[in-house]
Design a protein around this motif. Sequence first.
Motif, PDB file in Angstrom:
ATOM      1  N   GLU A 140       0.735  -1.171   0.033  1.00 47.06           N
ATOM      2  CA  GLU A 140      -0.028  -0.008   0.038  1.00 47.06           C
ATOM      3  C   GLU A 140       0.933   1.208  -0.080  1.00 47.06           C
ATOM      4  O   GLU A 140       1.972   1.280   0.734  1.00 47.06           O
ATOM      5  N   GLY A 141       0.510   2.245  -0.832  1.00 48.33           N
ATOM      6  CA  GLY A 141       1.405   3.380  -0.935  1.00 48.33           C
ATOM      7  C   GLY A 141       2.396   3.511  -2.060  1.00 48.33           C
ATOM      8  O   GLY A 141       2.789   4.232  -2.571  1.00 48.33           O
ATOM      9  N   VAL A 142       2.521   2.197  -2.901  1.00 48.26           N
ATOM     10  CA  VAL A 142       3.493   2.079  -4.017  1.00 48.26           C
ATOM     11  C   VAL A 142       2.318   2.373  -5.156  1.00 48.26           C
ATOM     12  O   VAL A 142       1.403   1.500  -5.307  1.00 48.26           O
ATOM     13  N   ASP A 143       2.376   3.118  -5.953  1.00 46.03           N
ATOM     14  CA  ASP A 143       1.551   3.574  -6.842  1.00 46.03           C
ATOM     15  C   ASP A 143       1.892   2.651  -8.353  1.00 46.03           C
ATOM     16  O   ASP A 143       0.948   2.690  -9.107  1.00 46.03           O
ATOM     17  N   ALA A 144       3.170   2.818  -8.670  1.00 46.20           N
ATOM     18  CA  ALA A 144       3.490   2.135  -9.853  1.00 46.20           C
ATOM     19  C   ALA A 144       4.850   1.444  -9.712  1.00 46.20           C
ATOM     20  O   ALA A 144       5.710   1.567  -8.725  1.00 46.20           O
ATOM     21  N   VAL A 145       5.117   0.521 -10.684  1.00 50.19           N
ATOM     22  CA  VAL A 145       6.301  -0.405 -10.858  1.00 50.19           C
ATOM     23  C   VAL A 145       7.173   0.169 -12.151  1.00 50.19           C
ATOM     24  O   VAL A 145       6.236   0.176 -12.952  1.00 50.19           O
ATOM     25  N   PHE A 146       8.117   0.264 -12.129  1.00 48.36           N
ATOM     26  CA  PHE A 146       9.080   0.708 -13.376  1.00 48.36           C
ATOM     27  C   PHE A 146      10.330  -0.323 -13.616  1.00 48.36           C
ATOM     28  O   PHE A 146      10.959  -0.632 -12.601  1.00 48.36           O
ATOM     29  N   ILE A 147      10.043  -0.952 -14.771  1.00 48.84           N
ATOM     30  CA  ILE A 147      11.350  -2.110 -14.973  1.00 48.84           C
ATOM     31  C   ILE A 147      12.537  -1.245 -15.711  1.00 48.84           C
ATOM     32  O   ILE A 147      12.348  -0.505 -16.464  1.00 48.84           O
ATOM     33  N   GLY A 148      13.636  -1.645 -15.046  1.00 51.54           N
ATOM     34  CA  GLY A 148      14.952  -1.202 -15.620  1.00 51.54           C
ATOM     35  C   GLY A 148      15.620  -2.049 -16.544  1.00 51.54           C
ATOM     36  O   GLY A 148      16.250  -3.024 -15.924  1.00 51.54           O
ATOM     37  N   ASP A 179       3.341  -8.819 -15.578  1.00 55.10           N
ATOM     38  CA  ASP A 179       2.104  -9.568 -15.556  1.00 55.10           C
ATOM     39  C   ASP A 179       1.947  -9.481 -13.715  1.00 55.10           C
ATOM     40  O   ASP A 179       0.981  -9.161 -13.363  1.00 55.10           O
ATOM     41  N   ALA A 180       3.175  -9.523 -13.044  1.00 60.84           N
ATOM     42  CA  ALA A 180       2.851  -9.529 -11.385  1.00 60.84           C
ATOM     43  C   ALA A 180       2.417  -8.076 -11.112  1.00 60.84           C
ATOM     44  O   ALA A 180       1.492  -8.081 -10.108  1.00 60.84           O
ATOM     45  N   THR A 181       2.872  -7.099 -11.646  1.00 61.57           N
ATOM     46  CA  THR A 181       2.370  -5.991 -11.133  1.00 61.57           C
ATOM     47  C   THR A 181       0.959  -5.489 -11.650  1.00 61.57           C
ATOM     48  O   THR A 181       0.165  -4.996 -10.639  1.00 61.57           O
ATOM     49  N   ARG A 182       0.479  -5.669 -12.773  1.00 63.81           N
ATOM     50  CA  ARG A 182      -0.933  -5.568 -13.150  1.00 63.81           C
ATOM     51  C   ARG A 182      -1.956  -6.631 -12.405  1.00 63.81           C
ATOM     52  O   ARG A 182      -2.940  -6.062 -12.103  1.00 63.81           O
ATOM     53  N   ALA A 183      -1.141  -7.676 -12.077  1.00 63.33           N
ATOM     54  CA  ALA A 183      -2.299  -8.528 -11.330  1.00 63.33           C
ATOM     55  C   ALA A 183      -2.711  -8.138  -9.928  1.00 63.33           C
ATOM     56  O   ALA A 183      -3.581  -8.293  -9.312  1.00 63.33           O
ATOM     57  N   GLN A 184      -1.663  -7.035  -9.349  1.00 61.37           N
ATOM     58  CA  GLN A 184      -1.764  -6.560  -8.195  1.00 61.37           C
ATOM     59  C   GLN A 184      -2.622  -5.196  -8.239  1.00 61.37           C
ATOM     60  O   GLN A 184      -2.699  -4.271  -7.367  1.00 61.37           O
ATOM     61  N   GLY A 185      -3.103  -4.629  -9.636  1.00 64.17           N
ATOM     62  CA  GLY A 185      -3.851  -3.650  -9.909  1.00 64.17           C
ATOM     63  C   GLY A 185      -2.906  -2.252 -10.164  1.00 64.17           C
ATOM     64  O   GLY A 185      -3.706  -1.265  -9.768  1.00 64.17           O
ATOM     65  N   LYS A 186      -1.807  -2.309 -10.200  1.00 56.00           N
ATOM     66  CA  LYS A 186      -0.770  -1.298 -10.374  1.00 56.00           C
ATOM     67  C   LYS A 186      -0.466  -0.992 -11.570  1.00 56.00           C
ATOM     68  O   LYS A 186      -0.211  -2.037 -12.282  1.00 56.00           O
ATOM     69  N   ALA A 187       0.067   0.175 -11.894  1.00 56.07           N
ATOM     70  CA  ALA A 187       0.488   0.517 -13.192  1.00 56.07           C
ATOM     71  C   ALA A 187       2.030   0.124 -13.386  1.00 56.07           C
ATOM     72  O   ALA A 187       2.966   0.143 -12.411  1.00 56.07           O
ATOM     73  N   CYS A 188       2.387  -0.295 -14.611  1.00 57.60           N
ATOM     74  CA  CYS A 188       3.679  -0.714 -14.594  1.00 57.60           C
ATOM     75  C   CYS A 188       4.384   0.218 -15.957  1.00 57.60           C
ATOM     76  O   CYS A 188       3.732   0.488 -17.130  1.00 57.60           O
ATOM     77  N   GLY A 189       5.714   0.462 -15.715  1.00 54.42           N
ATOM     78  CA  GLY A 189       6.157   1.352 -16.739  1.00 54.42           C
ATOM     79  C   GLY A 189       7.538   0.794 -16.969  1.00 54.42           C
ATOM     80  O   GLY A 189       8.223  -0.132 -16.623  1.00 54.42           O
ATOM     81  N   ILE A 190       8.286   1.297 -18.238  1.00 53.52           N
ATOM     82  CA  ILE A 190       9.640   0.808 -18.720  1.00 53.52           C
ATOM     83  C   ILE A 190      10.063   1.762 -19.445  1.00 53.52           C
ATOM     84  O   ILE A 190       9.505   2.818 -20.131  1.00 53.52           O
ATOM     85  N   LEU A 191      11.679   1.656 -19.452  1.00 57.94           N
ATOM     86  CA  LEU A 191      12.384   2.497 -20.448  1.00 57.94           C
ATOM     87  C   LEU A 191      12.726   1.723 -21.716  1.00 57.94           C
ATOM     88  O   LEU A 191      13.230   0.459 -21.868  1.00 57.94           O
ATOM     89  N   ALA A 192      11.938   2.134 -22.881  1.00 52.04           N
ATOM     90  CA  ALA A 192      12.300   1.554 -24.154  1.00 52.04           C
ATOM     91  C   ALA A 192      12.398   2.629 -25.291  1.00 52.04           C
ATOM     92  O   ALA A 192      11.463   2.863 -26.030  1.00 52.04           O
TER      93      ALA A 192
END
Length: 267
Positions: A167-175, A203-216
């Motif tokens: 709780e309090g983590v709004d999103a995950v970003f992959i490096g 997939d794991a991030t989205r399954a928790q209902g959180k947004a996921c980002g990445i550098l590409a």
Amino acid sequence: MHLPHNAFKAALKQAQPRYGIWAGMCTPYTAEILAGLGYDWVLLDGEHAPNTVPTLLGQLQAMAAYGSQPVVRPVTGDPVLIKQLLDVGAQTLMVPMVETAEQAAALVQAMRYPPHGIRGVGGGLTRATRWDAVPDYIRNAHQELCLIVQIESRLGVQNAAAIAAVEGVDAVFIGPADLSTGLGHAGDASQPEVQDAIRQAIDATRAQGKACGILAPREEDARRYLDWGCQFVAVGIDISLLRQAAQANLARYRDDAGASKAPGGVY
């Protein structure tokens, strides 16, 4: 004066993709140029670019008049540094190399005031409160603060679901660069093992209902990660774009200018 709205945080709840650009030149002048180009967000990099709290403050001020949203990446998740960045007005932080849910929970605490956290109170000294012009800032600040944690190691991928669930983590970003290097592929994110790890983290991030980002920065990578479910993608890096454009410009006039034209393999 009202508590400043965090449009980036609000956008994470929407389905459409948000395109960002990395800012590593460390000056308000270039940050303002990027802010006026139409990117949804600009990453002000304090991890690998030589930024400090004062230089980041200047860039936040330069971007304030534009719709593009600043995301600040500190060099570390040190609570003292987080306090300083929040006090100068950063509302969205991206913290590198988070590997466990315990680390993520500690970062949440660093961004919140007691009794829900450990953030120190600066009051009228801080730009975040507009020098004490925002009523009840201490009680309400967390509503407009956004925490993005970076997963960029094997252990982080293994713990991705638990990290995203905090709780309090709004999103995950992959490096991808650090992740691929940590998996033994020296910055080559195209390797199947790395791609599998990236997909697993998304997939794991989205399954928790959180947004996921990445550098590409490569278009084919960005489109693939968007198809996999990433909602915010950094599709360019200012320094790389400058270097490539300058080399291409010179190559039109000098045959030898293309000798070092190809960018490095990491991005």
